[in-house]
Write an enzyme that holds these catalytic residues in place. Sequence first.
Site, mmCIF file in Angstrom:
data_model
loop_
_atom_site.group_PDB
_atom_site.id
_atom_site.type_symbol
_atom_site.label_atom_id
_atom_site.label_comp_id
_atom_site.label_asym_id
_atom_site.label_seq_id
_atom_site.Cartn_x
_atom_site.Cartn_y
_atom_site.Cartn_z
ATOM 1 N N ASP A 128 27.106 61.423 48.651
ATOM 2 C CA ASP A 128 28.479 60.943 48.471
ATOM 3 C C ASP A 128 28.708 60.465 47.037
ATOM 4 O OD1 ASP A 128 31.044 60.305 49.156
ATOM 5 O OD2 ASP A 128 30.548 58.465 50.232
ATOM 6 N N GLY A 129 29.935 60.640 46.563
ATOM 7 C CA GLY A 129 30.323 60.080 45.266
ATOM 8 C C GLY A 129 30.600 61.103 44.184
ATOM 9 N N GLY A 148 33.250 62.954 43.765
ATOM 10 C CA GLY A 148 34.630 62.815 43.287
ATOM 11 C C GLY A 148 34.768 61.625 42.349
ATOM 12 N N TRP A 193 32.422 60.211 40.595
ATOM 13 C CA TRP A 193 31.668 60.504 39.365
ATOM 14 C C TRP A 193 32.574 61.277 38.390
ATOM 15 C CZ3 TRP A 193 30.323 64.874 36.668
ATOM 16 C CH2 TRP A 193 29.274 64.771 35.742
ATOM 17 N N ARG A 213 37.445 67.030 40.185
ATOM 18 C CA ARG A 213 36.456 66.702 41.226
ATOM 19 C C ARG A 213 35.371 67.773 41.345
ATOM 20 N NH1 ARG A 213 37.568 63.188 45.097
ATOM 21 N NH2 ARG A 213 36.451 64.426 46.627
ATOM 22 N N GLU A 261 35.181 67.580 58.931
ATOM 23 C CA GLU A 261 36.402 66.938 58.401
ATOM 24 C C GLU A 261 36.748 67.453 56.995
ATOM 25 O OE1 GLU A 261 33.797 65.202 59.771
ATOM 26 O OE2 GLU A 261 34.829 64.912 61.686
ATOM 27 N N ASN A 262 35.744 67.943 56.252
ATOM 28 C CA ASN A 262 35.994 68.409 54.879
ATOM 29 C C ASN A 262 36.926 69.622 54.807
ATOM 30 O OD1 ASN A 262 32.636 67.605 53.595
ATOM 31 N ND2 ASN A 262 34.513 66.375 53.598
ATOM 32 N N ARG A 314 22.479 57.242 52.128
ATOM 33 C CA ARG A 314 23.849 57.606 51.748
ATOM 34 C C ARG A 314 24.090 57.033 50.361
ATOM 35 N NH1 ARG A 314 29.381 57.815 54.945
ATOM 36 N NH2 ARG A 314 30.681 58.533 53.246
ATOM 37 N N ARG A 368 28.560 53.794 55.649
ATOM 38 C CA ARG A 368 29.057 54.436 56.866
ATOM 39 C C ARG A 368 28.157 55.613 57.197
ATOM 40 N NH1 ARG A 368 33.826 53.723 54.125
ATOM 41 N NH2 ARG A 368 33.676 55.745 53.113
ATOM 42 N N SER A 422 29.592 58.290 59.021
ATOM 43 C CA SER A 422 30.536 59.412 58.926
ATOM 44 C C SER A 422 30.143 60.636 59.759
ATOM 45 C CB SER A 422 30.746 59.812 57.472
ATOM 46 O OG SER A 422 31.273 58.732 56.749
#
Length: 247
Positions: A26-27, A29, A31, A39, A73-74, A194, A200, A202
């Site tokens: 995660d992260g 975007g 960054w 992104r 979900e992506n 994570r 989370r 997720s």
Amino acid sequence: MSSDAFAVEHGLDPEKMPRHVAIIMDGNGRWAKKRMLNRVRGHEQGADVVREVVRTCRRLGISVLTLFAFSTENWGRPKAEVGALMHLLRRFLASEEAEMIRTNIRFNTIGQDEMLPREVREAVNLVKDRTCGNDGMTLNLALSYGAREEITRMARQIAEAAAAGRLSPDAVTDAAVEERLYTRGMPDPDILIRTSGEMRISNFLLWQIAYAELFFPPTLWPDFSAAELMGILKAYQRRDRRFGRVN
Ligand code: FPP
């Protein structure tokens, strides 16, 4: 160099290595945003980190590495970002196939393969076929993966078997459930990491992480490194895992 010697060289105890490491990357975007970049640049940088982490886990003799690359979900992200992620995946498979073959990595995916665009599905299947005999490490990419979908799919299969008279209520055991998950035959994750400081799960591996040790480093995924992974493994080796019992 043997994986034991490599572990010792990095201050790790080969006897206490996790069998399965799972990571929510995660992260990307954030960054990119911090650098005023698109992104997608974050995802590209993230793909380089994937390479480094796969290589390190293989050298350490870890049996299974599962990476959350794309969630159910992506699909709801902007079309251009979804397209860029699919493109990156194909690029990753093309560039890493030879190394996976050379270093005895079996490539596998977990999730709804049928949802992936045809070109991605074909590339995935090709690398799966070409590495299916490898037994050095399994690299699981979670693609169009969601744990609730995995669990409802398992429940549906059990209901079908019961309705057809092939499964009695007594036979619905932990093992019967595990046989019907995407991770069939694999050990449960010992560690779930994570990145990016979000705490989370997720919808990732909800059944399988029952006893995983959780780590939430603040590092954004594109800044994550082999060195940071080694640090987490050291911290893991210091933890007292009791699995609900007393020592
Ligand atoms: C989460 O960051 C990351 C993703 C949704 C995709 C993960 C993809 C990669 C690491 C690169 C491609 C992977 C492979 C295997 C080649 P985010 O976009 O949610 O970041 P944010 O929370 O900062 O917005």
